[in-house]
Design a protein around this motif. Structure first.
Motif, PDB file in Angstrom:
ATOM      1  N   PHE A 179       4.199   0.587   2.475  1.00  0.00           N
ATOM      2  CA  PHE A 179       4.191  -0.426   3.531  1.00  0.00           C
ATOM      3  C   PHE A 179       3.403  -1.647   3.058  1.00  0.00           C
ATOM      4  N   VAL A 180       3.545  -2.731   3.800  1.00  0.00           N
ATOM      5  CA  VAL A 180       2.792  -3.962   3.531  1.00  0.00           C
ATOM      6  C   VAL A 180       1.572  -3.985   4.435  1.00  0.00           C
ATOM      7  N   PHE A 181       0.416  -4.120   3.845  1.00  0.00           N
ATOM      8  CA  PHE A 181      -0.832  -4.223   4.606  1.00  0.00           C
ATOM      9  C   PHE A 181      -1.179  -5.705   4.713  1.00  0.00           C
ATOM     10  N   ALA A 182      -1.040  -6.246   5.920  1.00  0.00           N
ATOM     11  CA  ALA A 182      -1.150  -7.692   6.125  1.00  0.00           C
ATOM     12  C   ALA A 182      -2.600  -8.150   6.186  1.00  0.00           C
ATOM     13  N   SER A 183      -2.885  -9.255   5.523  1.00  0.00           N
ATOM     14  CA  SER A 183      -4.184  -9.919   5.642  1.00  0.00           C
ATOM     15  C   SER A 183      -4.048 -11.261   6.351  1.00  0.00           C
ATOM     16  N   THR A 184      -2.827 -11.832   6.360  1.00  0.00           N
ATOM     17  CA  THR A 184      -2.566 -13.091   7.066  1.00  0.00           C
ATOM     18  C   THR A 184      -1.188 -13.027   7.719  1.00  0.00           C
ATOM     19  N   ARG A 186       0.837  -1.196   0.000  1.00  0.00           N
ATOM     20  CA  ARG A 186       0.000   0.000   0.000  1.00  0.00           C
ATOM     21  C   ARG A 186       0.879   1.256   0.000  1.00  0.00           C
ATOM     22  N   SER A 187       0.288   2.358  -0.429  1.00  0.00           N
ATOM     23  CA  SER A 187       0.966   3.653  -0.366  1.00  0.00           C
ATOM     24  C   SER A 187       0.040   4.652   0.320  1.00  0.00           C
TER      25      SER A 187
END
Length: 205
Positions: free
Chosen positions: A88-93, A73-74
């Motif tokens: 950044f990384v938007f975590a789902s798991t 994501r930005s």
């Protein structure tokens, strides 16, 4: 990986414990750093944001590696009167498990500005592109990508609004920024593309 416009899978070790980041619609989000080594021995230190419920479901106290699945994501912020693009990384798991380090990214989007082609002092070809990758609610993430060699040549022939698909890794890069108050060490995040699907008609233009 499934065919999606934006997907990342990381496996590495925690470089920092989760700290509260922000709250949105009564949902609490936390931020932490994940260290993912490359084959070269260099280490990418990557920011991850995860919702509290996802963190609570994962046991982060063990000594195993952490596998993160989600999207890149930005987010634009204003600081010192200027806009800064946060990546950044938007975590789902989140899963604690053993295994080899992993850093796999698939992105598909449209160029939102003209490519920048250049050569390194050693003659290696590089092309920088900024992809607008769509997501829900008619929003988009703006993600910087680097292409190399022959793929860089092909990408340099593309133009704004051309759609390309890249597969590669998310990497961190530390650099020095000279400001009015002196030199500051900063970290940039970008996608290093290993392969790319580029419009077939670029040589016919």
């Amino acid at each position: 990986m499934e065919h999606t416009a934006n997907q990342i899978i990381l496996r590495g070790t925690l470089a920092s414990l989760p700290q509260f980041s922000h709250e949105n619609h009564n949902r609490r989000f936390f931020r932490f750093l994940l260290e993912v080594p490359r084959l070269s021995g260099a280490v990418d230190t990557l920011p991850v944001i995860a919702e509290e419920s996802i963190l609570n479901a994962a046991d982060l106290s063990g000594g195993d590696m952490l596998t993160v699945g989600g999207q890149i994501r930005s987010h634009n912020i204003r600081s010192d009167g200027r806009r800064h693009l946060l990546i950044f990384v938007f975590a789902s798991t989140l899963v604690c498990e053993n295994g080899e380090p992993k850093n796999e990214v698939v992105l598909e989007g449209s160029l939102c500005r003209e490519p920048t082609y250049r050569r390194t002092p050693l003659g290696r070809e590089i092309c920088d592109v900024m992809l607008a990758v769509p997501r829900a609610f008619k929003r988009a993430d703006y993600l910087p990508c680097i292409l190399w060699g022959r793929t860089a040549q092909e990408a340099s022939r593309c133009h704004t609004r051309d759609r390309i698909r890249v597969c590669g890794r998310l990497q961190s890069r530390v650099y020095t920024k000279v400001t009015d108050s002196g030199s500051e060490e900063r970290t940039a995040y970008e996608i290093s593309a290993l392969t790319a699907q580029i419009p077939e008609d670029i040589y016919e233009r």
